[in-house]
Design a protein around this motif. Sequence first.
Motif, mmCIF file in Angstrom:
data_model
loop_
_atom_site.group_PDB
_atom_site.id
_atom_site.type_symbol
_atom_site.label_atom_id
_atom_site.label_comp_id
_atom_site.label_asym_id
_atom_site.label_seq_id
_atom_site.Cartn_x
_atom_site.Cartn_y
_atom_site.Cartn_z
ATOM 1 N N HIS A 188 -53.413 -84.420 -14.592
ATOM 2 C CA HIS A 188 -53.817 -85.076 -13.350
ATOM 3 C C HIS A 188 -53.498 -84.229 -12.121
ATOM 4 O O HIS A 188 -53.931 -84.540 -11.027
ATOM 5 C CB HIS A 188 -53.124 -86.434 -13.246
ATOM 6 N N ASP A 189 -52.722 -83.159 -12.301
ATOM 7 C CA ASP A 189 -52.336 -82.318 -11.174
ATOM 8 C C ASP A 189 -53.193 -81.065 -11.036
ATOM 9 O O ASP A 189 -53.421 -80.588 -9.934
ATOM 10 C CB ASP A 189 -50.869 -81.909 -11.306
ATOM 11 N N TYR A 190 -53.653 -80.526 -12.168
ATOM 12 C CA TYR A 190 -54.379 -79.255 -12.128
ATOM 13 C C TYR A 190 -55.662 -79.341 -12.947
ATOM 14 O O TYR A 190 -55.685 -79.919 -14.026
ATOM 15 C CB TYR A 190 -53.500 -78.120 -12.662
ATOM 16 N N ASP A 191 -56.703 -78.718 -12.410
ATOM 17 C CA ASP A 191 -57.987 -78.689 -13.102
ATOM 18 C C ASP A 191 -58.111 -77.486 -14.024
ATOM 19 O O ASP A 191 -59.081 -77.383 -14.778
ATOM 20 C CB ASP A 191 -59.131 -78.667 -12.071
ATOM 21 N N GLY A 192 -57.170 -76.584 -13.949
ATOM 22 C CA GLY A 192 -57.191 -75.414 -14.811
ATOM 23 C C GLY A 192 -56.007 -74.513 -14.532
ATOM 24 O O GLY A 192 -55.314 -74.668 -13.511
ATOM 25 N N ARG A 236 -59.500 -75.076 -20.207
ATOM 26 C CA ARG A 236 -58.373 -75.326 -19.311
ATOM 27 C C ARG A 236 -57.636 -74.055 -18.891
ATOM 28 O O ARG A 236 -56.968 -74.058 -17.856
ATOM 29 C CB ARG A 236 -57.373 -76.258 -20.014
ATOM 30 N N VAL A 237 -57.760 -72.988 -19.682
ATOM 31 C CA VAL A 237 -56.952 -71.790 -19.432
ATOM 32 C C VAL A 237 -57.826 -70.542 -19.478
ATOM 33 O O VAL A 237 -58.710 -70.429 -20.331
ATOM 34 C CB VAL A 237 -55.824 -71.649 -20.475
ATOM 35 N N ALA A 278 -61.851 -65.016 -11.940
ATOM 36 C CA ALA A 278 -61.517 -65.660 -13.214
ATOM 37 C C ALA A 278 -61.631 -67.180 -13.101
ATOM 38 O O ALA A 278 -62.054 -67.856 -14.042
ATOM 39 C CB ALA A 278 -60.105 -65.270 -13.645
ATOM 40 N N THR A 279 -61.287 -67.724 -11.944
ATOM 41 C CA THR A 279 -61.383 -69.171 -11.723
ATOM 42 C C THR A 279 -62.834 -69.631 -11.777
ATOM 43 O O THR A 279 -63.156 -70.657 -12.391
ATOM 44 C CB THR A 279 -60.765 -69.548 -10.366
ATOM 45 N N LYS A 280 -63.715 -68.882 -11.159
ATOM 46 C CA LYS A 280 -65.136 -69.237 -11.186
ATOM 47 C C LYS A 280 -65.670 -69.230 -12.614
ATOM 48 O O LYS A 280 -66.457 -70.108 -12.998
ATOM 49 C CB LYS A 280 -65.927 -68.262 -10.309
ATOM 50 N N ARG A 281 -65.225 -68.259 -13.417
ATOM 51 C CA ARG A 281 -65.677 -68.193 -14.804
ATOM 52 C C ARG A 281 -65.097 -69.346 -15.623
ATOM 53 O O ARG A 281 -65.777 -69.896 -16.496
ATOM 54 C CB ARG A 281 -65.302 -66.847 -15.419
ATOM 55 N N LEU A 282 -63.861 -69.730 -15.325
ATOM 56 C CA LEU A 282 -63.251 -70.845 -16.040
ATOM 57 C C LEU A 282 -63.982 -72.145 -15.735
ATOM 58 O O LEU A 282 -64.278 -72.932 -16.641
ATOM 59 C CB LEU A 282 -61.774 -70.986 -15.647
ATOM 60 N N VAL A 283 -64.300 -72.363 -14.476
ATOM 61 C CA VAL A 283 -65.018 -73.583 -14.074
ATOM 62 C C VAL A 283 -66.404 -73.607 -14.712
ATOM 63 O O VAL A 283 -66.853 -74.643 -15.215
ATOM 64 C CB VAL A 283 -65.113 -73.673 -12.545
#
Length: 337
Positions: free
Chosen positions: A118-122, A155-156, A323-328
């Motif tokens: 509930h705190d982090y989206d990834g 998630r990672v 890396a965040t954009k690819r994870l999303v």
Amino acid sequence: MKKHIAVLVTSHGEVDTPSFRAYYDNMKHIFAHVSEIMPIPRLAQWLIPPIGAAIQALKSKKVGYLSPMNRISTRQAEKISEKLQQLSHDFKFSVFNTFETTPPYTHDLLHALLHAEHDYDGVIALVMNPMESAFSCGAICRFALKELGAKAYSRVRVVTGLYKNEALMRLYADHIFSHVQPSSEKSGLIIALHGTVVSDSKGNPVPFHNGLMENQMLFSCLKQTIELDSRNPFNRIEPAYLNHQVGGKWTEPTLSQTITLLKKSGIAHAYLFAAGYFADNSETHGNAQSQLKQSGFKTAHYIPCINDSDAFADLMAKEIVSATKRLVARGKLLEET
């Protein structure tokens, strides 16, 4: 709503408080970390930490050397956090600094982050060395899969490819050239890399991802970047591996072998840059620098690691955003399938 991303900036970690307890805990975690990949006799896991801790505590008291690695790594994480706030308005980032073998421990915090849904989206993991192997980025992936199973893929994400990152090679080259002193005599550059085990004591190739190919690629990319630069003053550029002494046969050439090679080729002025490390530590700032000073060159110059420079923090922040954009995007793709 902005997606809230936890960024784990993780380093190997070294003792910066010279006590028996600190060295003992450090060695216990090193053996636990390595034994996930390599078979280590249980007796050795029990005996070596207390004996090694006593030796290291006495040695530190006698020599007076303390590794700067953890302090540098903390500053690196702080600067990366500052750069992330400046770079991205699409995500909210919370940056955490951890270590594999000293507190705060990487796996402890990663466990907490992975279960704080509930705190982090990834979670983006940035392993603070340019190499990829079963001991570094592979350890993060194994732990995430163990904790979350297939859900870990959405998630990672681990920042990868730094060993061949063109922007990092240019940054390295600029950093090296800023330390070069003009000379009419022959100069040589030693590119120091983190050594790795290549075969067991019987000569059998190791069955795990040891990072040798990535080491070789890093050297090749950086050498080419330097040689193509008009500022290049070096007559020779050679690799050298900073090895340990356990587990089997390690990488060559060693630093001692490379020093001998350069001296035989008539190099008068030697420079050493530890490209396989992002932060100065006992292997670079301590052992390698000491060995270089005693090498017998006319002049010997140790070039500090990239450490906590603004340019480095800026590059790492950009890699984290990418890396965040690819994870999303990967999360969205998995939701649609």
